[in-house]
Design a protein around this motif. Structure first.
Motif, short mmCIF file in Angstrom:
data_model
loop_
_atom_site.label_atom_id
_atom_site.label_comp_id
_atom_site.label_asym_id
_atom_site.label_seq_id
_atom_site.Cartn_x
_atom_site.Cartn_y
_atom_site.Cartn_z
N UNK A 87 37.84 8.33 1.48
CA UNK A 87 37.29 9.21 2.50
C UNK A 87 36.88 10.57 1.94
N UNK A 88 37.63 11.09 0.96
CA UNK A 88 37.22 12.35 0.35
C UNK A 88 36.76 12.09 -1.08
N UNK A 89 35.62 12.63 -1.41
CA UNK A 89 35.07 12.45 -2.75
C UNK A 89 34.80 13.83 -3.33
N UNK A 90 35.57 14.21 -4.33
CA UNK A 90 35.39 15.50 -4.99
C UNK A 90 35.19 15.23 -6.48
N UNK A 122 35.51 21.82 -6.38
CA UNK A 122 34.57 22.61 -5.61
C UNK A 122 33.26 21.93 -5.32
N UNK A 123 33.14 20.62 -5.62
CA UNK A 123 31.93 19.85 -5.28
C UNK A 123 32.37 18.58 -4.59
N UNK A 124 32.38 18.61 -3.26
CA UNK A 124 32.76 17.45 -2.45
C UNK A 124 31.52 16.90 -1.77
N UNK A 125 31.53 15.59 -1.56
CA UNK A 125 30.40 14.96 -0.89
C UNK A 125 30.91 14.15 0.30
N UNK A 152 35.86 18.74 7.37
CA UNK A 152 35.98 20.20 7.34
C UNK A 152 37.30 20.66 7.95
N UNK A 153 37.77 19.97 8.99
CA UNK A 153 39.07 20.30 9.57
C UNK A 153 40.19 20.07 8.57
N UNK A 154 40.12 18.97 7.83
CA UNK A 154 41.13 18.67 6.82
C UNK A 154 41.15 19.74 5.74
#
Length: 511
Positions: free
Chosen positions: A233-236, A240-243, A287-289
């Motif tokens: 679910x999170x890809x960083x 400092x570069x998440x998609x 963004x909430x996470x």
């Protein structure tokens, strides 16, 4: 699997580890060749997909025998490490010769299973403690249901990468590997990042098996990596570069627009391009996470005006009270289109966006559109590329907003900056920016000559549509309407260069 979905392939990977000279746990990671379709240029652990022969091998004490067999085979092929019972009976010379044969045969010969059986070896599941399951997100062009296993380097063996699909490999401490990820010099997919984070913990340095429960269940991680049914679910890709890939109204073969979240404590949201509430809700949850971790969105940045880049901007702005920024030409074009997108801040060429350790600056790079903007990090040399390049499909240059001469000039300008990783708006990340951008330039110039050749072969003035079959012989005819727009861009450049001319009826001939 429904029509349009990517097939998910079963795979296995080995987290090879040893106790280093200083007493620290080290892992052997490999760097995938930049030419590879999947994860080119990324650091990873040795592994690959399961084939039919793997499923036929007996693997006692393994819950996923085919995955363990594939992991043992891939580990041997990619590093030369033979992690099977009885391997001590095989000389280093025979191991090397067998490995070379397997790499050359590529499935045509008797294979790894025959080698194991011939020498009475056994793939023992206990040698492969489970270290997690991860499934590639559905928007990626290649997908894997990947199982990871901890594998201790057998006594008397050494790991070595032979260049080919892999460009290199090395032993490294997890902490040093994460430092390189932080600096943007080592690209990692979420499974590798999570594994390294776990193995960097003090209890893992005592013995990697101590954090096996954490490896197997990332939802228990102290950094709260969110997962759902094993799907990332999170890809960083670098610090400092998440998609957050969002399903959007884009052109095929792309299905999603990559919305990037840039920064550490303060975040810029780049190209929230989905018009659909469920996709917008996915971005809001991300963004909430991050906000719960002290990483707060401060603004929205649009690379250009196309709907698959701006469709969700106003909804997110209203939800979080965020200003929206774009170049002056993009702002003007959005006004002309009566898009309803409000631009609160005009970006100028070279304007800095200081976000933590990164030093991003705006580059107005026209060609795809007149005000197209990229972001360049002077520290890691990464590029948020918008539609200057594509990880899937091709970039269409559509006049009058698109201009081929401007596009080529923008590619050259970016090449001169020596870019590293390219983060396109569609498709996977692209490593080796200079090489890929140079390929783009060469491809466009080659296509220009094909357009010129089609013009010459026509013999008489012809319309752009009539020239497409001769200039785009490698393109599916169903895509000719899109090809016609880029062909027109080439014709306009040829006209500017004095090589083509048109008459009042928009028919083209040699100058």
């Amino acid at each position: 699997m429904t029509e349009g979905q990517t097939k998910v392939r079963l795979s296995g990977s080995a987290v090879l580890w040893r106790r280093g000279a200083a007493g620290c746990v080290e892992v052997f990671w490999v760097r995938r060749g930049e030419q590879l379709r999947f994860a080119g240029g990324f650091y990873a652990f040795a592994g690959g997909r399961v084939d039919e022969a793997d499923a036929a091998l007996p693997v006692p004490h393994a819950s996923d025998p085919a995955c363990v067999a594939a992991t043992a085979r891939e580990l041997f092929e990619e590093t030369g490490v033979l992690a099977v019972d009885g391997a001590e009976r095989i000389s280093a010379e025979e191991r090397a010769a067998t490995r070379r044969g397997l790499l050359e045969d590529r499935g045509r010969g008797p294979g790894f299973g025959a080698f194991v059986q011939r020498h009475g070896l056994r793939i023992e599941g206990a040698r492969f403690p489970f270290a997690g399951r991860w499934i590639t997100p559905p928007q990626m062009p290649v997908r894997f249901d990947a199982r990871f296993y901890l594998v201790e380097l057998p006594e008397g063996q050494a790991a070595e990468v032979w260049p080919g699909e892999l460009s290199d490999g090395e032993w490294i401490t997890p902490a040093a590997a994460l430092q390189r990820w932080e600096a943007g010099s080592a690209l990692l997919h979420p499974p590798a990042w999570h594994i390294l984070r776990c193995l960097a913990l003090p209890e893992a340095q005592a013995h990697p098996d101590n954090v096996q429960p954490l490896l197997a269940d990332p939802s228990r991680a102290p950094w709260k990596l969110p997962i759902e049914s094993y799907v990332v679910q999170r890809i960083e890709f670098q610090r400092g570069v998440m998609v957050v890939p969002l399903r959007s109204e884009t052109l095929p073969p792309a299905t999603h627009t990559n919305c990037f979240l840039l920064g550490e404590d303060d975040l810029w949201v780049v190209d929230p391009g989905s018009p659909w509430q469920e996709e917008q809700a996915l971005l809001e949850r991300s963004l909430e996470s991050l906000a719960a971790e002290g990483r707060t969105a401060r603004g929205i940045l649009l690379t250009h005006e196309h709907v698959d880049h701006v469709a969700g901007a106003m909804a997110l702005s209203a939800k979080l009270g965020l200003p929206v920024a774009a170049s002056a030409l993009t702002a003007a074009r959005l006004g002309e289109l009566q898009s309803g997108v409000r631009i609160d801040k005009v970006l100028t060429d070279g304007e800095p966006l200081e976000l933590g350790a990164a030093r991003w600056r705006c580059l107005v790079l026209p060609g795809h559109t007149r005000g197209h903007t990229c972001l360049f990090d002077d520290v890691s040399r990464a590029v948020i590329a918008g539609d200057l390049v594509a990880g899937v499909g091709t970039v269409i240059i559509d006049p009058p907003d698109g201009d081929m001469a401007d596009y080529l000039a923008s590619l050259h300008r970016l090449i001169d900056l020596g870019p590293g990783t390219l983060y396109p708006a569609h498709g996977p990340v692209i490593a080796g920016g200079v090489a890929r951008l140079s390929q783009y330039v060469a491809h466009r110039l080659e296509r220009e000559e094909k357009v010129f050749g089609s013009l010459r072969a026509a013999g008489a003035p012809a319309t752009a549509a009539e020239l497409v079959p001769g200039a785009y012989q490698d393109v599916n005819p169903a895509l000719y309407p899109f090809a016609e727009r880029s062909l027109l861009a080439h014709l306009l450049k040829l006209e500017r260069d004095g090589r083509a001319r048109r008459d009042g009826s928009q028919r083209w001939a040699l100058a």
